[in-house]
Motif scaffolding. Structure first.
Motif, PDB file in Angstrom:
ATOM      1  N   LEU A   1       0.833  -1.204   0.000  1.00 57.85           N
ATOM      2  CA  LEU A   1       0.000   0.000   0.000  1.00 57.85           C
ATOM      3  C   LEU A   1       0.867   1.254   0.000  1.00 57.85           C
ATOM      4  O   LEU A   1       0.569   2.220  -0.714  1.00 57.85           O
ATOM      5  CB  LEU A   1      -0.948   0.006   1.200  1.00 57.85           C
ATOM      6  CG  LEU A   1      -2.104  -0.981   1.137  1.00 57.85           C
ATOM      7  CD1 LEU A   1      -2.852  -0.999   2.461  1.00 57.85           C
ATOM      8  CD2 LEU A   1      -3.043  -0.649  -0.003  1.00 57.85           C
ATOM      9  N   ASN A   2       1.920   1.264   0.777  1.00 57.71           N
ATOM     10  CA  ASN A   2       2.805   2.420   0.838  1.00 57.71           C
ATOM     11  C   ASN A   2       3.496   2.672  -0.500  1.00 57.71           C
ATOM     12  O   ASN A   2       3.624   3.814  -0.939  1.00 57.71           O
ATOM     13  CB  ASN A   2       3.835   2.250   1.948  1.00 57.71           C
ATOM     14  CG  ASN A   2       4.525   3.542   2.297  1.00 57.71           C
ATOM     15  OD1 ASN A   2       3.892   4.583   2.393  1.00 57.71           O
ATOM     16  ND2 ASN A   2       5.827   3.471   2.486  1.00 57.71           N
ATOM     17  N   ASP A   3       3.935   1.617  -1.167  1.00 55.59           N
ATOM     18  CA  ASP A   3       4.610   1.754  -2.467  1.00 55.59           C
ATOM     19  C   ASP A   3       3.655   2.180  -3.576  1.00 55.59           C
ATOM     20  O   ASP A   3       4.045   2.900  -4.490  1.00 55.59           O
ATOM     21  CB  ASP A   3       5.277   0.434  -2.878  1.00 55.59           C
ATOM     22  CG  ASP A   3       6.480   0.091  -2.026  1.00 55.59           C
ATOM     23  OD1 ASP A   3       6.964   0.970  -1.282  1.00 55.59           O
ATOM     24  OD2 ASP A   3       6.925  -1.073  -2.087  1.00 55.59           O
ATOM     25  N   ASN A   4       2.407   1.718  -3.523  1.00 51.94           N
ATOM     26  CA  ASN A   4       1.479   1.939  -4.629  1.00 51.94           C
ATOM     27  C   ASN A   4       0.480   3.073  -4.403  1.00 51.94           C
ATOM     28  O   ASN A   4       0.039   3.689  -5.375  1.00 51.94           O
ATOM     29  CB  ASN A   4       0.731   0.643  -4.954  1.00 51.94           C
ATOM     30  CG  ASN A   4       1.667  -0.374  -5.554  1.00 51.94           C
ATOM     31  OD1 ASN A   4       2.004  -0.293  -6.718  1.00 51.94           O
ATOM     32  ND2 ASN A   4       2.140  -1.306  -4.741  1.00 51.94           N
TER      33      ASN A   4
ATOM     34  N   GLN B   1       0.697   5.312  -1.330  1.00 57.53           N
ATOM     35  CA  GLN B   1       1.428   6.337  -0.594  1.00 57.53           C
ATOM     36  C   GLN B   1       0.523   7.242   0.240  1.00 57.53           C
ATOM     37  O   GLN B   1       0.815   8.404   0.436  1.00 57.53           O
ATOM     38  CB  GLN B   1       2.264   7.176  -1.562  1.00 57.53           C
ATOM     39  CG  GLN B   1       3.254   6.327  -2.319  1.00 57.53           C
ATOM     40  CD  GLN B   1       3.918   7.061  -3.459  1.00 57.53           C
ATOM     41  OE1 GLN B   1       3.575   8.186  -3.764  1.00 57.53           O
ATOM     42  NE2 GLN B   1       4.862   6.417  -4.089  1.00 57.53           N
ATOM     43  N   ASN B   2      -0.590   6.713   0.709  1.00 50.62           N
ATOM     44  CA  ASN B   2      -1.496   7.511   1.537  1.00 50.62           C
ATOM     45  C   ASN B   2      -2.101   6.617   2.614  1.00 50.62           C
ATOM     46  O   ASN B   2      -3.304   6.411   2.649  1.00 50.62           O
ATOM     47  CB  ASN B   2      -2.586   8.139   0.660  1.00 50.62           C
ATOM     48  CG  ASN B   2      -3.366   9.203   1.400  1.00 50.62           C
ATOM     49  OD1 ASN B   2      -3.012   9.598   2.502  1.00 50.62           O
ATOM     50  ND2 ASN B   2      -4.441   9.646   0.800  1.00 50.62           N
TER      51      ASN B   2
ATOM     52  N   ALA C   1      -5.704   2.447   3.174  1.00 50.80           N
ATOM     53  CA  ALA C   1      -5.171   3.585   2.426  1.00 50.80           C
ATOM     54  C   ALA C   1      -6.244   4.125   1.493  1.00 50.80           C
ATOM     55  O   ALA C   1      -7.196   3.418   1.155  1.00 50.80           O
ATOM     56  CB  ALA C   1      -3.949   3.177   1.624  1.00 50.80           C
ATOM     57  N   LYS C   2      -6.076   5.369   1.108  1.00 54.96           N
ATOM     58  CA  LYS C   2      -6.956   5.980   0.120  1.00 54.96           C
ATOM     59  C   LYS C   2      -6.171   6.144  -1.170  1.00 54.96           C
ATOM     60  O   LYS C   2      -4.964   6.355  -1.145  1.00 54.96           O
ATOM     61  CB  LYS C   2      -7.448   7.352   0.591  1.00 54.96           C
ATOM     62  CG  LYS C   2      -8.447   7.256   1.708  1.00 54.96           C
ATOM     63  CD  LYS C   2      -9.057   8.596   2.008  1.00 54.96           C
ATOM     64  CE  LYS C   2     -10.136   8.401   3.060  1.00 54.96           C
ATOM     65  NZ  LYS C   2     -10.884   9.619   3.314  1.00 54.96           N
TER      66      LYS C   2
ATOM     67  N   PHE D   1     -11.531   8.845 -10.054  1.00 58.12           N
ATOM     68  CA  PHE D   1     -12.115   7.795  -9.226  1.00 58.12           C
ATOM     69  C   PHE D   1     -11.367   7.738  -7.904  1.00 58.12           C
ATOM     70  O   PHE D   1     -10.166   7.487  -7.877  1.00 58.12           O
ATOM     71  CB  PHE D   1     -12.024   6.438  -9.938  1.00 58.12           C
ATOM     72  CG  PHE D   1     -12.662   6.435 -11.296  1.00 58.12           C
ATOM     73  CD1 PHE D   1     -14.014   6.229 -11.428  1.00 58.12           C
ATOM     74  CD2 PHE D   1     -11.895   6.667 -12.435  1.00 58.12           C
ATOM     75  CE1 PHE D   1     -14.608   6.233 -12.680  1.00 58.12           C
ATOM     76  CE2 PHE D   1     -12.476   6.674 -13.690  1.00 58.12           C
ATOM     77  CZ  PHE D   1     -13.839   6.458 -13.812  1.00 58.12           C
ATOM     78  N   ASN D   2     -12.062   8.015  -6.815  1.00 56.25           N
ATOM     79  CA  ASN D   2     -11.485   7.918  -5.472  1.00 56.25           C
ATOM     80  C   ASN D   2     -11.852   6.565  -4.877  1.00 56.25           C
ATOM     81  O   ASN D   2     -12.960   6.075  -5.103  1.00 56.25           O
ATOM     82  CB  ASN D   2     -12.051   9.023  -4.580  1.00 56.25           C
ATOM     83  CG  ASN D   2     -11.678  10.392  -5.082  1.00 56.25           C
ATOM     84  OD1 ASN D   2     -10.511  10.716  -5.165  1.00 56.25           O
ATOM     85  ND2 ASN D   2     -12.663  11.188  -5.442  1.00 56.25           N
TER      86      ASN D   2
END
Length: 91
Positions: A39-42, A44-45, A58-59, A80-81
């Motif tokens: 999640l952090n690599d792709n 980053q939130n 993550a968002k 798209f969120n």
């Protein structure tokens, strides 16, 4: 894999997908680290990182184009969120 899709309400287009993936022999700690790193690599939130419950969230945001047919074929830019939640446990 289970898939849940909620009905579309005007002005709201929520979709929800869920599933379970078995990883034989993987500990909760290793799965948590892998999920957090991905999640952090792709995305980053990171929003939630709770090692005790095994939850990582993550968002994200994706921009693209949507083609629709209204008086011919038209293309529009769209944003798209989304939220991604991962819960891990042993195995």
């Amino acid at each position: 894999m289970a898939q849940n899709v909620s009905p579309m309400i005007p002005g709201d287009s929520l979709l929800s997908y869920s599933g379970t993936i078995q990883v034989a022999g993987a500990s909760k700690e290793i799965l948590f680290i892998r999920a957090r790193d991905w999640l952090n690599d792709n995305l980053q939130n990171l929003e939630i990182q709770d090692k005790e419950t095994g939850e990582v969230s993550a968002k994200g945001l994706v921009e693209g184009q949507v083609t629709f047919r209204m008086l011919g074929s038209r293309t529009a830019n769209a944003t798209f969120n989304f939220n991604m939640n991962i819960w891990v446990k042993d195995g």
